[in-house]
Each structure stands twice: as C-alpha cells, then as structure tokens.
Design a protein around this motif. Structure first.
Motif, PDB file in Angstrom:
ATOM      1  N   LEU A 201       0.832  -1.206   0.000  1.00 12.23           N
ATOM      2  CA  LEU A 201       0.000   0.000   0.000  1.00 12.23           C
ATOM      3  C   LEU A 201       0.866   1.255   0.000  1.00 12.23           C
ATOM      4  O   LEU A 201       0.617   2.199  -0.754  1.00 12.23           O
ATOM      5  N   THR A 202       1.898   1.279   0.828  1.00  6.24           N
ATOM      6  CA  THR A 202       2.791   2.438   0.890  1.00  6.24           C
ATOM      7  C   THR A 202       3.523   2.633  -0.429  1.00  6.24           C
ATOM      8  O   THR A 202       3.644   3.752  -0.921  1.00  6.24           O
ATOM      9  N   MET A 203       4.005   1.542  -1.017  1.00  3.70           N
ATOM     10  CA  MET A 203       4.708   1.613  -2.301  1.00  3.70           C
ATOM     11  C   MET A 203       3.770   2.139  -3.384  1.00  3.70           C
ATOM     12  O   MET A 203       4.135   3.032  -4.151  1.00  3.70           O
ATOM     13  N   LEU A 204       2.578   1.622  -3.431  1.00  2.00           N
ATOM     14  CA  LEU A 204       1.609   2.061  -4.437  1.00  2.00           C
ATOM     15  C   LEU A 204       1.270   3.536  -4.258  1.00  2.00           C
ATOM     16  O   LEU A 204       1.234   4.301  -5.233  1.00  2.00           O
ATOM     17  N   ALA A 205       1.071   3.970  -3.029  1.00  3.48           N
ATOM     18  CA  ALA A 205       0.759   5.377  -2.765  1.00  3.48           C
ATOM     19  C   ALA A 205       1.929   6.280  -3.150  1.00  3.48           C
ATOM     20  O   ALA A 205       1.730   7.331  -3.783  1.00  3.48           O
ATOM     21  N   ALA A 206       3.144   5.888  -2.786  1.00  8.55           N
ATOM     22  CA  ALA A 206       4.323   6.715  -3.090  1.00  8.55           C
ATOM     23  C   ALA A 206       4.561   6.798  -4.591  1.00  8.55           C
ATOM     24  O   ALA A 206       4.826   7.878  -5.132  1.00  8.55           O
ATOM     25  N   LEU A 207       4.469   5.673  -5.292  1.00  5.62           N
ATOM     26  CA  LEU A 207       4.669   5.682  -6.742  1.00  5.62           C
ATOM     27  C   LEU A 207       3.584   6.490  -7.453  1.00  5.62           C
ATOM     28  O   LEU A 207       3.861   7.234  -8.393  1.00  5.62           O
ATOM     29  N   THR A 208       2.356   6.348  -6.986  1.00  5.12           N
ATOM     30  CA  THR A 208       1.255   7.125  -7.564  1.00  5.12           C
ATOM     31  C   THR A 208       1.495   8.614  -7.364  1.00  5.12           C
ATOM     32  O   THR A 208       1.323   9.408  -8.285  1.00  5.12           O
ATOM     33  N   TYR A 209       1.919   8.992  -6.172  1.00  6.76           N
ATOM     34  CA  TYR A 209       2.186  10.399  -5.898  1.00  6.76           C
ATOM     35  C   TYR A 209       3.291  10.944  -6.798  1.00  6.76           C
ATOM     36  O   TYR A 209       3.213  12.068  -7.296  1.00  6.76           O
ATOM     37  N   LEU A 210       4.327  10.138  -7.037  1.00  9.67           N
ATOM     38  CA  LEU A 210       5.451  10.597  -7.856  1.00  9.67           C
ATOM     39  C   LEU A 210       5.053  10.831  -9.311  1.00  9.67           C
ATOM     40  O   LEU A 210       5.637  11.679  -9.980  1.00  9.67           O
ATOM     41  N   ILE A 211       4.064  10.080  -9.818  1.00  8.30           N
ATOM     42  CA  ILE A 211       3.678  10.266 -11.215  1.00  8.30           C
ATOM     43  C   ILE A 211       2.491  11.209 -11.393  1.00  8.30           C
ATOM     44  O   ILE A 211       2.181  11.571 -12.515  1.00  8.30           O
ATOM     45  N   MET A 212       1.869  11.621 -10.310  1.00  8.05           N
ATOM     46  CA  MET A 212       0.740  12.551 -10.401  1.00  8.05           C
ATOM     47  C   MET A 212       1.226  13.936 -10.819  1.00  8.05           C
ATOM     48  O   MET A 212       2.265  14.386 -10.354  1.00  8.05           O
ATOM     49  N   PRO A 213       0.476  14.607 -11.679  1.00  3.48           N
ATOM     50  CA  PRO A 213       0.893  15.945 -12.117  1.00  3.48           C
ATOM     51  C   PRO A 213       0.679  17.026 -11.049  1.00  3.48           C
ATOM     52  O   PRO A 213       1.241  18.105 -11.151  1.00  3.48           O
ATOM     53  N   ILE A 214      -0.106  16.733 -10.022  1.00  6.77           N
ATOM     54  CA  ILE A 214      -0.391  17.716  -8.975  1.00  6.77           C
ATOM     55  C   ILE A 214       0.366  17.331  -7.711  1.00  6.77           C
ATOM     56  O   ILE A 214       0.340  16.176  -7.281  1.00  6.77           O
ATOM     57  N   ASP A 215       1.065  18.308  -7.108  1.00  5.99           N
ATOM     58  CA  ASP A 215       1.830  18.086  -5.878  1.00  5.99           C
ATOM     59  C   ASP A 215       1.167  18.807  -4.718  1.00  5.99           C
ATOM     60  O   ASP A 215       0.461  19.800  -4.902  1.00  5.99           O
ATOM     61  N   LEU A 216       1.439  18.341  -3.499  1.00  7.26           N
ATOM     62  CA  LEU A 216       1.005  19.086  -2.319  1.00  7.26           C
ATOM     63  C   LEU A 216       1.731  20.424  -2.264  1.00  7.26           C
ATOM     64  O   LEU A 216       1.153  21.451  -1.931  1.00  7.26           O
ATOM     65  N   VAL A 217       3.023  20.389  -2.567  1.00  7.20           N
ATOM     66  CA  VAL A 217       3.837  21.604  -2.623  1.00  7.20           C
ATOM     67  C   VAL A 217       4.312  21.736  -4.072  1.00  7.20           C
ATOM     68  O   VAL A 217       5.085  20.897  -4.541  1.00  7.20           O
ATOM     69  N   PRO A 218       3.843  22.764  -4.800  1.00  8.56           N
ATOM     70  CA  PRO A 218       4.227  22.894  -6.214  1.00  8.56           C
ATOM     71  C   PRO A 218       5.740  22.946  -6.408  1.00  8.56           C
ATOM     72  O   PRO A 218       6.470  23.572  -5.633  1.00  8.56           O
ATOM     73  N   ASP A 219       6.224  22.262  -7.453  1.00 11.42           N
ATOM     74  CA  ASP A 219       7.651  22.181  -7.727  1.00 11.42           C
ATOM     75  C   ASP A 219       8.257  23.530  -8.099  1.00 11.42           C
ATOM     76  O   ASP A 219       9.475  23.682  -8.085  1.00 11.42           O
ATOM     77  N   LEU A 220       7.432  24.503  -8.419  1.00  8.53           N
ATOM     78  CA  LEU A 220       7.943  25.830  -8.775  1.00  8.53           C
ATOM     79  C   LEU A 220       8.496  26.590  -7.570  1.00  8.53           C
ATOM     80  O   LEU A 220       9.255  27.538  -7.729  1.00  8.53           O
ATOM     81  N   ILE A 221       8.117  26.159  -6.372  1.00  7.96           N
ATOM     82  CA  ILE A 221       8.619  26.822  -5.160  1.00  7.96           C
ATOM     83  C   ILE A 221      10.038  26.305  -4.909  1.00  7.96           C
ATOM     84  O   ILE A 221      10.236  25.099  -4.730  1.00  7.96           O
ATOM     85  N   PRO A 222      11.020  27.213  -4.899  1.00 12.87           N
ATOM     86  CA  PRO A 222      12.418  26.774  -4.720  1.00 12.87           C
ATOM     87  C   PRO A 222      12.600  25.937  -3.453  1.00 12.87           C
ATOM     88  O   PRO A 222      12.026  26.230  -2.415  1.00 12.87           O
TER      89      PRO A 222
END
Length: 123
Positions: free
Chosen positions: A60-81
């Motif tokens: 479950l943890t692996m599936l959640a982490a991998l899903t999060y990594l490929i999702m286009p939306i982040d909790l913290v946008p990657d544009l923030i340094p």
C-alpha cells in the motif's frame, strides 16, 4: 487563450535529414535500450507489489508513493524553490526504503524475465 491578432511567430530554419542519413537499426537499438533502462525499475516495483511475500502495508505504501510521484499535482508545487521538491523527496525516500527492505532475488528475476520478453536484447 492566444489572441491571434497579437500573437508573435518565430521562424526557425531547420534542415530535414533524409532517412538514408539515419541508421534506423541503431536508432531502434538506442530506443530499445532506453526503454529497458526505464522499464526495469518499473517492472521490479510492479513485481514487488504483486509478490505475496511483500507485506500488505508495504504494498500500500509503495503504491501510494509511486502514484504520488507520477501525479501531475503536488502538495507543494515544484515551482517553489527547495520546498517544491521536498514532498517528492519524501515519496522517493519511502520507495527507496521499501525497495531495500522487500526486494528479493526472486522478484528481480521475474522482472528481468518480463523485461527480456517485452524488450528483447539484440532484437
């Protein structure tokens, strides 16, 4: 939406290569190798998720982490340094931790066999 009246166009000069200039078999080999390089860890992760010996919580943890990594939306946008990649780092750390604790030679072997079927070496 682009306003056609105010849009600017850039002209780019390019030379189109003849198909006889490109070694297509070499290009196909390079693409196949790139595919193998990208597919190997993905297939290992899939096999780990499917393996009955991998604990349910780890799956479950692996599936959640991998899903999060490929999702286009982040909790913290990657544009923030700096902070923008911190959430990705947490997910990646979870994947690496699970990988090191639950990857077995049998899982790697099943993934390699599937990889060889999907991306034949020298084919």
């Amino acid at each position: 939406m682009v306003d056609e009246a105010t849009a600017t166009h850039t002209t780019v000069d390019a030379t189109v290569l003849e198909s006889s200039v490109i070694d297509q078999s070499l290009f196909q080999k390079v693409l196949r190798q790139a595919g193998r390089s990208l597919a190997r860890p993905a297939l290992e992760a899939l096999e780990m998720l499917l393996d009955a010996s991998t604990p349910a919580q780890a799956r479950l943890t692996m599936l959640a982490a991998l899903t999060y990594l490929i999702m286009p939306i982040d909790l913290v946008p990657d544009l923030i340094p700096v902070a923008g990649f911190s959430d990705d780092l947490v997910a990646l750390t979870a994947v690496v931790g699970l990988w090191s604790n639950h990857m077995t030679p049998q899982i790697r072997d099943r993934a390699r066999r599937k990889l060889d079927r999907w991306f034949p070496v020298g084919g």
